[in-house]
Motif scaffolding. Structure first.
Motif, PDB file in Angstrom:
ATOM      1  N   SER A 155      -0.294 -31.945  23.976  1.00  0.00           N
ATOM      2  CA  SER A 155       0.084 -32.353  22.771  1.00  0.00           C
ATOM      3  C   SER A 155       1.437 -32.226  22.472  1.00  0.00           C
ATOM      4  CB  SER A 155      -0.615 -31.692  21.661  1.00  0.00           C
ATOM      5  OG  SER A 155      -1.940 -31.698  21.917  1.00  0.00           O
ATOM      6  N   GLU A 208       4.552 -31.880  19.645  1.00  0.00           N
ATOM      7  CA  GLU A 208       4.565 -31.221  18.356  1.00  0.00           C
ATOM      8  C   GLU A 208       4.206 -31.938  17.204  1.00  0.00           C
ATOM      9  OE1 GLU A 208       8.089 -29.035  15.750  1.00  0.00           O
ATOM     10  OE2 GLU A 208       8.281 -28.704  17.801  1.00  0.00           O
ATOM     11  N   ASN A 209       4.530 -33.164  17.180  1.00  0.00           N
ATOM     12  CA  ASN A 209       4.182 -33.955  15.869  1.00  0.00           C
ATOM     13  C   ASN A 209       2.947 -34.468  15.968  1.00  0.00           C
ATOM     14  OD1 ASN A 209       5.183 -35.821  17.886  1.00  0.00           O
ATOM     15  ND2 ASN A 209       6.562 -36.743  16.568  1.00  0.00           N
ATOM     16  N   ASP A 210       2.017 -34.579  17.012  1.00  0.00           N
ATOM     17  CA  ASP A 210       0.826 -35.148  17.100  1.00  0.00           C
ATOM     18  C   ASP A 210      -0.141 -34.714  16.088  1.00  0.00           C
ATOM     19  OD1 ASP A 210       1.511 -36.559  19.306  1.00  0.00           O
ATOM     20  OD2 ASP A 210       0.772 -35.324  20.842  1.00  0.00           O
ATOM     21  N   THR A 211      -1.012 -35.365  15.509  1.00  0.00           N
ATOM     22  CA  THR A 211      -1.776 -35.053  14.580  1.00  0.00           C
ATOM     23  C   THR A 211      -3.088 -34.497  15.165  1.00  0.00           C
ATOM     24  OG1 THR A 211      -2.830 -37.363  14.370  1.00  0.00           O
ATOM     25  CG2 THR A 211      -0.874 -36.702  12.966  1.00  0.00           C
ATOM     26  N   GLU A 212      -3.334 -34.872  16.323  1.00  0.00           N
ATOM     27  CA  GLU A 212      -4.697 -34.596  17.070  1.00  0.00           C
ATOM     28  C   GLU A 212      -4.187 -33.887  18.443  1.00  0.00           C
ATOM     29  OE1 GLU A 212      -7.612 -37.457  17.562  1.00  0.00           O
ATOM     30  OE2 GLU A 212      -8.103 -37.623  15.193  1.00  0.00           O
TER      31      GLU A 212
END
Length: 69
Positions: free
Chosen positions: A49, A51-55
């Motif tokens: 992932s 850092e700014n991934d929502t999942e």
């Protein structure tokens, strides 16, 4: 024990129990199993992932040298 749900590429959801987690070489890894106690299938997953991934995005670790680490 924490339980997480995976949805691999639009396929049927799969539930795993998180047994352990660690950080090696700047990456987070989790050891998961399909059963809470006893014999079951276990996998080591690498968190890919951003850092700014929502999942979270995980990949099954299959490289022998990475598994040995």
């Amino acid at each position: 024990m924490e339980k997480i749900i995976f949805s691999p590429n639009g396929e049927e959801q799969v539930e795993f129990y998180v047994l352990e987690q660690t950080r090696i070489g700047g990456f987070n890894y989790i050891l998961v199993s399909d059963v809470e106690d006893g014999d079951g299938e276990a996998l080591i997953l690498k968190d890919l992932s951003e850092e700014n991934d929502t999942e979270a995005v995980y990949e099954i670790v299959s490289d022998d040298s990475e598994l040995m680490a």
